[in-house]
Design an enzyme around this catalytic site. Structure first.
Site, PDB file in Angstrom:
ATOM      1  N   LYS A  10       0.862  -1.186   0.000  1.00  0.00           N
ATOM      2  CA  LYS A  10       0.000   0.000   0.000  1.00  0.00           C
ATOM      3  C   LYS A  10       0.893   1.228   0.000  1.00  0.00           C
ATOM      4  O   LYS A  10       1.782   1.371   0.844  1.00  0.00           O
ATOM      5  CB  LYS A  10      -0.841  -0.038   1.269  1.00  0.00           C
ATOM      6  CG  LYS A  10      -2.205   0.556   1.158  1.00  0.00           C
ATOM      7  CD  LYS A  10      -2.924   0.269   2.471  1.00  0.00           C
ATOM      8  CE  LYS A  10      -4.287   0.861   2.515  1.00  0.00           C
ATOM      9  NZ  LYS A  10      -4.822   0.848   3.876  1.00  0.00           N
TER      10      LYS A  10
HETATM   11  C1  E4P Z   1      -8.188   1.162   4.432  1.00  0.00           C
HETATM   12  O1  E4P Z   1      -7.453   0.816   3.543  1.00  0.00           O
HETATM   13  C2  E4P Z   1      -8.159   2.519   5.009  1.00  0.00           C
HETATM   14  O2  E4P Z   1      -6.918   2.806   5.559  1.00  0.00           O
HETATM   15  C3  E4P Z   1      -9.263   2.627   6.040  1.00  0.00           C
HETATM   16  O3  E4P Z   1     -10.462   2.127   5.471  1.00  0.00           O
HETATM   17  C4  E4P Z   1      -9.439   4.009   6.590  1.00  0.00           C
HETATM   18  O4  E4P Z   1     -10.582   4.011   7.423  1.00  0.00           O
HETATM   19  P1  E4P Z   1     -10.875   5.192   8.466  1.00  0.00           P
HETATM   20  O5  E4P Z   1     -11.148   6.433   7.694  1.00  0.00           O
HETATM   21  O6  E4P Z   1     -12.074   4.709   9.228  1.00  0.00           O
HETATM   22  O7  E4P Z   1      -9.650   5.315   9.322  1.00  0.00           O
END
Ligand code: E4P
Length: 218
Positions: free
Chosen positions: A83
């Site tokens: 990522k």
């Molecule tokens: C996933 O890849 C993201 O980092 C995550 O869904 C972010 O979620 P949040 O906005 O609830 O922290």
């Protein structure tokens, strides 16, 4: 639509993997920090539980270190998806890692223009954050509609729209109606998706009426 679980909590992942409904896992530095566990060991363990893509985020922000981290993470297991943030260095890293056969999830996407860049960089997944857009008074799901519509114009785009920052079953359903490929959400959202008061009420009636028959199936 594929369901990814948005957590680095191993016990939660084991529990949810047992449902047979989970296609992958996403983590981020905040979720890893919450566990207090070693990052690399955690990713290795998740990859051994869930055969689908497991997103592991780089920590660096410069290209050279990001690439080195991405290559290191990719060696953990074949289902690791590196990522990277949606920055010039992140997209440069994406392109190189993709040319080496590593899956890449481009994260922190908040505009359709950013999603177009990620597709050009060959991302396996683009992660637009719907909940965080809702939090600042914008309609996160409008962004999903834009990205899905835009990608559909170009059948050669293989980037999958991975709806992130999902906060409720309504978000999951809205994303599915728009044809997003993947939704990632916490276990709490998946558990909420099972529930309906009429299901509970109907089941209670069936159980009590069945008892009245005095029969048993087995
Ligand atoms: C996933 O890849 C993201 O980092 C995550 O869904 C972010 O979620 P949040 O906005 O609830 O922290």
């Amino acid at each position: 639509m594929k369901f990814f679980i948005d957590t680095a909590d191993i016990a939660e992942i084991r529990d949810l993997a047992d449902t047979g409904l989970i296609d992958g896992v996403t983590t981020n530095p905040s979720l890893v920090a919450k566990t207090g566990r070693n990052f690399l060991e955690t990713i290795a363990e998740i990859c051994s539980i869930v055969p689908g893509p497991v997103s592991a985020e780089v920590a660096a922000t410069d290209f050279q270190t990001m690439l080195a981290e991405g290559r290191h993470l990719a060696k953990i297991a074949t289902n690791v998806t590196v990522k990277v943030p949606l920055t010039p260095a992140g997209l440069k890293t994406c392109r190189v890692l993709r040319s080496e056969g590593t899956m890449v999830n481009v994260t922190l996407c908040f505009s359709a223009a950013q999603a177009l860049l990620a597709a050009k960089a060959g991302a396996s997944f683009i992660s637009p954050f719907v909940g965080r857009l809702d939090d600042i008074g914008q309609t996160g799901m409008d962004l999903i509609a834009d990205i899905v519509a835009m990608y559909r114009q170009y059948p050669s785009i293989e980037t999958e729209v991975l709806v992130a920052s999902i906060r409720s079953p309504l978000h999951v359903v809205a994303a599915a109606k728009l044809g997003a490929h993947v939704g990632t959400f916490p276990g709490s959202v998946l558990r909420q998706m099972y529930g309906h008061p009429l299901t509970d009420k109907g089941l209670a009636t069936f159980v009590s009426d069945w008892a009245k028959t005095g029969q048993s199936i087995l």
